[in-house]
Design an enzyme around this catalytic site. Structure first.
Site, mmCIF file in Angstrom:
data_model
loop_
_atom_site.group_PDB
_atom_site.id
_atom_site.type_symbol
_atom_site.label_atom_id
_atom_site.label_comp_id
_atom_site.label_asym_id
_atom_site.label_seq_id
_atom_site.Cartn_x
_atom_site.Cartn_y
_atom_site.Cartn_z
ATOM 1 N N GLY A 1 0.810 -1.215 0.000
ATOM 2 C CA GLY A 1 0.000 0.000 0.000
ATOM 3 C C GLY A 1 0.842 1.264 0.000
ATOM 4 N N LYS B 1 -9.337 9.834 11.213
ATOM 5 C CA LYS B 1 -10.773 9.528 11.120
ATOM 6 C C LYS B 1 -11.251 8.657 12.282
ATOM 7 C CE LYS B 1 -10.919 10.148 6.130
ATOM 8 N NZ LYS B 1 -9.602 10.829 6.105
ATOM 9 N N VAL C 1 -2.235 11.682 3.449
ATOM 10 C CA VAL C 1 -0.886 11.779 2.895
ATOM 11 C C VAL C 1 -0.983 12.104 1.411
ATOM 12 C CG1 VAL C 1 0.361 10.362 4.560
ATOM 13 C CG2 VAL C 1 -0.839 9.256 2.682
ATOM 14 N N LEU C 2 -0.118 13.018 0.972
ATOM 15 C CA LEU C 2 -0.146 13.468 -0.414
ATOM 16 C C LEU C 2 0.267 12.349 -1.358
ATOM 17 C CD1 LEU C 2 1.577 16.901 0.149
ATOM 18 C CD2 LEU C 2 -0.814 16.558 -0.438
ATOM 19 N N ALA D 1 0.213 -1.880 8.757
ATOM 20 C CA ALA D 1 -0.366 -0.858 7.871
ATOM 21 C C ALA D 1 -1.535 -1.390 7.064
ATOM 22 C CB ALA D 1 0.717 -0.337 6.919
ATOM 23 N N ARG E 1 -20.261 12.838 1.049
ATOM 24 C CA ARG E 1 -20.575 11.424 0.922
ATOM 25 C C ARG E 1 -21.058 10.881 2.267
ATOM 26 N NH1 ARG E 1 -14.789 9.904 -1.544
ATOM 27 N NH2 ARG E 1 -14.270 11.196 0.256
ATOM 28 N N VAL F 1 -6.964 13.151 -3.036
ATOM 29 C CA VAL F 1 -7.592 14.105 -3.955
ATOM 30 C C VAL F 1 -6.580 14.701 -4.928
ATOM 31 C CG1 VAL F 1 -9.427 14.742 -2.354
ATOM 32 C CG2 VAL F 1 -7.303 16.044 -2.346
ATOM 33 N N GLU G 1 -1.685 -9.590 -4.951
ATOM 34 C CA GLU G 1 -0.530 -10.215 -5.600
ATOM 35 C C GLU G 1 0.337 -9.201 -6.340
ATOM 36 O OE1 GLU G 1 0.382 -13.888 -8.696
ATOM 37 O OE2 GLU G 1 -1.455 -12.707 -8.908
ATOM 38 N N SER H 1 -2.625 4.210 12.291
ATOM 39 C CA SER H 1 -4.029 4.597 12.460
ATOM 40 C C SER H 1 -4.342 5.835 11.618
ATOM 41 C CB SER H 1 -4.331 4.826 13.945
ATOM 42 O OG SER H 1 -5.725 4.938 14.152
#
Length: 621
Positions: free
Chosen positions: A271, A393, A432-433, A347, A531, A439, A296, A390
């Site tokens: 990730g 949120k 994180v950018l 993570a 949302r 976004v 995978e 973490s």
């Protein structure tokens, strides 16, 4: 060029004789043999100096020096031949020959270069370079020989440079930018200030944002000349430059504590945060890195990247890629025991809020039970340190994703008091950018497509941090853990997303579309509405109890938590509810737990919604 130079030698030769004798009749008595020898020798000198290998368009100062040396040597040959062949010449004729040679051969090259430059000028974009330092000068020299850009001005904030000429280009103050853009039809401003601090760069970008041109930054010169770099490439302004965040140099002692000469396992290794953690960990010389990943291709990518990094940097670190799910406890226990894992960075999580809201049971099982199983496996195999990645949120959550992450935090805090083998801690931070789902890449893609830019609400704000900075702070925070710690990263000031989108539009040379501005170079910003479960503002702290640490950007939060005996009752009920796919029971348990969960919408699970609709239709019929 050889023909033109030959003509230059001949004209210089006959004129030097004519000036002294005041008549061309002297040529009748001069040996053709003398000039042929002079011409052949001079041409050979020019060849040896590489003057016929140089491309006229790219003629530089080195070319001028080579021509000058060639002409001096040609004059020396003139004298030598006259002496050897016993020709009676005057010294003044040699000086005239030298001067004319310089004028003709040098002039040909200057004129040719000017003609080529004029021909190519018509197809070049007119640009301004901001920064008259070494980087700006190198950039001007590089662009001068290219086909794409013509630099008409350098801009700098150093008053001592204003009005001077640097590498043939005049330096102006930043106050002159508007006039230059209007008078010269400038299309781009190139920012060439690689060493300027973040706050100063943000100040410059804020100033440039008001001008109707595209702003680009340039890669370092080392990147331009690197063999792997195929050509000169302008880069979009990095979003971190817009935020003005100054990254803090990491504490290397804290970075190495839980990693150097140890076996480190990263869950969710493929990730955004997991992969960056792996890159940072590799540099700290662990014995082994265990990459644990469900997807995978993500595992293949990070494994390949890390092995290449290890080879390129001569690092003797064993990299172990393992497929698996954090919901399979036995798999986790087997891996941790087999490889004698010392430190776990957890993570792995479902973090995309709308997707978890639409897939509640899977989100809960992965984020809560996945964390529980990983933690229990760590205890069983006597892992020394377990650090949970973490999110902000988890603070007063309004959605299932946030509530599930807060439950994961509560789980680790409760398990900490039940044993002493494993030190549990968690690190909470915001967006994180450049991460998946961020976004920023979305806005960049929408701007390239011509818009519209979509955001959920005009007032929505978020904290931002770069991925490398976040990963470094996670590693350092985990090194300071004493057990059950909730670390909170200093994310700086929150950013209004609409302001961020507006800046990105302006710096791409476009305007935001509105009723008064509907031209071709405009992009619309559309607000689609919040949302389900989305908050306008995110927070990092549940209460006011917070302590500083030895790192200036890391705080330790003191928060209420449950004992394992109390939490286990909720966990067991949640286990049953998720297996039975009882969405209402899942929500009730999350509301009952001390997570601060205050949902803003009803249950949004897609399968549950469709199933309920079908049930309602059946009852009606």
């Amino acid at each position: 060029m050889l023909i033109l130079d030959s003509v230059s030698f001949y004209i210089s030769f006959i004129l030097s004789l004519y000036y002294v004798n005041d008549s061309l009749l002297v040529l009748q008595n001069s040996s053709i043999f003398f000039f042929v020898l002079l011409w052949a020798s001079s041409a050979l000198v020019f060849v040896k100096l590489g003057l016929y290998r140089a491309v006229l368009r790219y003629a530089s100062t080195e070319t001028v020096w080579a021509v000058s040396l060639g002409c001096v040597l040609s004059a020396a040959i003139y004298i030598s031949l006259a002496t050897i062949l016993s020709y009676n010449i005057e010294h003044i004729s040699v000086l005239i020959y030298l001067a004319l040679c310089l004028a003709f051969t040098g002039g040909i090259r200057v004129i040719s270069r000017a003609v080529f430059s004029r021909l190519h000028l018509t197809v070049k974009e007119i640009v301004i370079v901001y920064g008259a330092g070494s980087a700006g000068c190198q950039l001007v020299k590089y662009l001068e020989n290219g086909d794409e850009y013509k630099v008409i001005a350098l801009v700098d904030d150093d008053l001592s440079k204003i009005g001077t000429n640097v590498v043939g280009v005049k330096v102006y103050s930043s106050d002159s930018i508007e006039k230059l853009i209007k008078d010269e039809e400038v299309s781009k401003i190139l920012l060439a200030m690689p060493s300027v601090v973040a706050k100063q760069k943000k100040k410059i970008l804020d100033k440039l944002e008001s001008f109707p041109v595209e702003v680009k930054t340039v890669p370092p010169l080392t990147e331009i000349i690197d063999r792997s770099h195929t050509g000169f490439e302008l880069k979009d302004i990095d979003v971190e430059d817009l935020l003005g965040r100054q990254s803090v140099t990491p504490n290397h002692e804290l970075m190495r504590t839980n990693i150097s000469n140890k076996v480190v396992m990263v869950t969710g290794a493929g990730g955004s945060i997991g992969s960056e953690l792996c890159r940072q960990i590799l540099k700290l010389s662990p014995q082994k890195i265990v990459l644990f990943e469900l997807t995978e291709y993500a595992l293949y990518s990070i494994d390949k990247e890390l092995k290449e990094l290890a080879v390129n940097n001569a690092l003797s670190v064993e990299i172990i890629p393992l497929l698996g799910s954090i919901q399979h406890k036995k798999r986790l226990v087997t891996i941790m025991r087999t490889f004698s894992v010392d430190t776990v960075y957890h993570a792995a999580a479902y973090k995309h809020m709308p997707l978890v809201e639409n897939n509640v049971a899977e989100g809960v099982r992965n984020n809560i039970f996945g964390t529980l199983f990983a933690a229990q496996a760590a205890i069983e195999t006597k892992v020394s340190n377990f650090i949970l990645v973490s999110t902000d949120k988890a603070v007063r959550p309004t959605n299932v994703m946030g509530a599930s992450k807060r439950m994961a935090e509560l789980t680790l805090q409760a398990l900490q008091n039940e044993q002493s083998e494993t030190c549990f801690s968690m690190v909470r931070f915001g967006n994180v950018l450049g991460s998946s789902g961020s976004v920023v890449p979305l806005f960049k893609r929408q701007i390239k497509q011509g818009g519209p830019i979509t955001l959920t609400h005009p007032e929505i704000t978020r904290f931002f941090m770069t991925i490398p900075e976040a990963a470094q702070l996670v590693i350092q925070a985990g090194s300071m853990a004493k057990g059950g710690d909730v670390f909170v990263l200093d994310m700086g000031q929150p950013v209004k997303i609409k302001d961020l989108a507006t800046k990105m539009v302006h710096l791409s040379g476009m305007e935001v579309r509105d009723d008064n501005n509907t031209g071709d170079k405009t992009i619309e910003i559309v607000c689609t509405g919040l949302r389900p479960g989305e908050k306008l503002y995110e927070e990092l702290l549940i209460g006011e109890n917070v302590l500083g640490t030895e790192h200036q950007q890391i705080m330790s939060a003191l928060e209420v938590f449950l004992d394992w005996s109390e939490l286990k009752v909720l966990i067991d009920r949640l286990d049953v509810a998720t297996h039975e796919y009882d969405q209402q029971a899942i929500r009730d348990i999350l509301l009952e737990a001390p997570t601060g969960f205050t949902p803003t919408d009803g249950i949004c699970d897609l399968v549950w919604s469709i199933k309920n609709k079908k049930t309602d239709l059946t009852l009606v019929s």
